[in-house]
Design a protein around this motif. Structure first.
Motif, PDB file in Angstrom:
ATOM      1  N   UNK A   6      -4.872   9.769   1.062  1.00 38.02           N
ATOM      2  CA  UNK A   6      -4.103   8.841   1.891  1.00 38.02           C
ATOM      3  C   UNK A   6      -4.870   7.525   1.986  1.00 38.02           C
ATOM      4  N   UNK A   7      -4.130   6.434   2.066  1.00 42.15           N
ATOM      5  CA  UNK A   7      -4.738   5.114   2.211  1.00 42.15           C
ATOM      6  C   UNK A   7      -3.806   4.249   3.049  1.00 42.15           C
ATOM      7  N   UNK A   8      -4.367   3.455   3.954  1.00 38.51           N
ATOM      8  CA  UNK A   8      -3.586   2.510   4.759  1.00 38.51           C
ATOM      9  C   UNK A   8      -3.939   1.099   4.303  1.00 38.51           C
ATOM     10  N   UNK A   9      -2.917   0.334   3.947  1.00 38.96           N
ATOM     11  CA  UNK A   9      -3.091  -1.068   3.583  1.00 38.96           C
ATOM     12  C   UNK A   9      -2.495  -1.905   4.711  1.00 38.96           C
ATOM     13  N   UNK A  10      -3.197  -2.971   5.068  1.00 41.55           N
ATOM     14  CA  UNK A  10      -2.742  -3.818   6.167  1.00 41.55           C
ATOM     15  C   UNK A  10      -2.082  -5.115   5.718  1.00 41.55           C
ATOM     16  N   UNK A  11      -2.003  -5.327   4.398  1.00 41.74           N
ATOM     17  CA  UNK A  11      -1.379  -6.555   3.904  1.00 41.74           C
ATOM     18  C   UNK A  11      -1.032  -6.414   2.427  1.00 41.74           C
ATOM     19  N   UNK A  12      -0.118  -7.249   1.939  1.00 39.87           N
ATOM     20  CA  UNK A  12       0.186  -7.229   0.505  1.00 39.87           C
ATOM     21  C   UNK A  12      -1.043  -7.532  -0.352  1.00 39.87           C
ATOM     22  N   UNK A  15      -3.067  -4.439  -0.642  1.00 33.04           N
ATOM     23  CA  UNK A  15      -2.380  -3.535  -1.564  1.00 33.04           C
ATOM     24  C   UNK A  15      -2.684  -3.921  -3.004  1.00 33.04           C
ATOM     25  N   UNK A  16      -2.610  -5.204  -3.296  1.00 30.02           N
ATOM     26  CA  UNK A  16      -2.887  -5.662  -4.663  1.00 30.02           C
ATOM     27  C   UNK A  16      -4.334  -5.413  -5.056  1.00 30.02           C
ATOM     28  N   UNK A  17      -5.267  -5.599  -4.123  1.00 35.06           N
ATOM     29  CA  UNK A  17      -6.684  -5.349  -4.421  1.00 35.06           C
ATOM     30  C   UNK A  17      -6.934  -3.873  -4.723  1.00 35.06           C
ATOM     31  N   UNK A  38      13.103   0.105  -0.134  1.00 29.98           N
ATOM     32  CA  UNK A  38      13.122  -1.311  -0.506  1.00 29.98           C
ATOM     33  C   UNK A  38      12.138  -2.068   0.387  1.00 29.98           C
ATOM     34  N   UNK A  39      11.333  -2.918  -0.221  1.00 37.74           N
ATOM     35  CA  UNK A  39      10.373  -3.709   0.544  1.00 37.74           C
ATOM     36  C   UNK A  39       9.118  -2.965   0.954  1.00 37.74           C
ATOM     37  N   UNK A  40       8.920  -1.752   0.440  1.00 35.98           N
ATOM     38  CA  UNK A  40       7.749  -0.962   0.831  1.00 35.98           C
ATOM     39  C   UNK A  40       6.452  -1.510   0.236  1.00 35.98           C
ATOM     40  N   UNK A  41       6.539  -2.188  -0.894  1.00 45.19           N
ATOM     41  CA  UNK A  41       5.331  -2.714  -1.523  1.00 45.19           C
ATOM     42  C   UNK A  41       5.139  -2.253  -2.952  1.00 45.19           C
ATOM     43  N   UNK A 133       1.488   2.834   4.410  1.00 51.46           N
ATOM     44  CA  UNK A 133       0.768   4.078   4.157  1.00 51.46           C
ATOM     45  C   UNK A 133       1.021   4.472   2.703  1.00 51.46           C
ATOM     46  N   UNK A 134      -0.051   4.766   1.991  1.00 48.35           N
ATOM     47  CA  UNK A 134       0.037   5.200   0.600  1.00 48.35           C
ATOM     48  C   UNK A 134      -0.430   6.647   0.511  1.00 48.35           C
TER      49      UNK A 134
END
Length: 153
Positions: A6-12, A15-17, A38-41, A133-134
């Motif tokens: 599991x991983x939590x990203x706080x921004x786009x 997420x890209x990093x 839609x729009x999840x990332x 959340x990933x």
């Protein structure tokens, strides 16, 4: 072998990093699937993979073209299966899955029967305006080692 992280990203950008970091471990024939609303990332994540593979230029969702091909240190195949149905085998998807590049499939549930058994399944869920959340499900030893390298440090 199968594992889940599991991983939590706080921004786009975060997420890209994360996706760029994962791209460093990818090799020819690798497959990542991205499931989420839609729009999840999904596209932000795909942009990070592309950047990590050295793709130059703009990467955007292949919604209406189904597959977009980009060149980097490995070819990058960005696929959107939303408009496909499971019987779309005449598209030659296996040539991408077993090919010389890295394939990212958005909406993999639409072609589930055509997906190879070894892959990295990623589910993205909204937590807030910019946080996501990933869930990474590694199907196969290669993908397990990538996730261990990224998340178990």
């Amino acid at each position: 072998m199968e594992g889940t992280w599991e991983y939590i990203s706080n921004s786009p950008s975060e997420t890209q990093l994360l996706a760029e970091k994962i791209a460093n471990f990818l090799r020819q024939g690798d497959l990542l699937t991205l499931e989420g609303d839609l729009g999840a990332g999904k596209t932000s994540f795909s942009k990070g993979i592309a950047k990590g593979l050295g793709v130059k230029g703009n990467v955007n969702s292949p919604t209406f073209t189904i597959i977009k091909e980009y060149m980097g240190r490995l070819p990058f195949y960005h696929m959107d299966a939303y408009r496909l149905e499971d019987d779309s085998e005449d598209l030659g998807l296996e040539e991408y899955f077993e090919g010389d590049g890295v394939t990212v499939v958005e909406w993999p549930s639409m072609i589930e029967d055509q997906l190879p058994p070894h892959r990295l399944d990623i589910t993205i869920k909204h937590l807030g305006e910019t946080s996501r959340s990933f869930t990474f499900k590694a199907l196969g030893e290669h993908y397990n080692s990538i996730c261990k390298e990224i998340f178990d440090r």
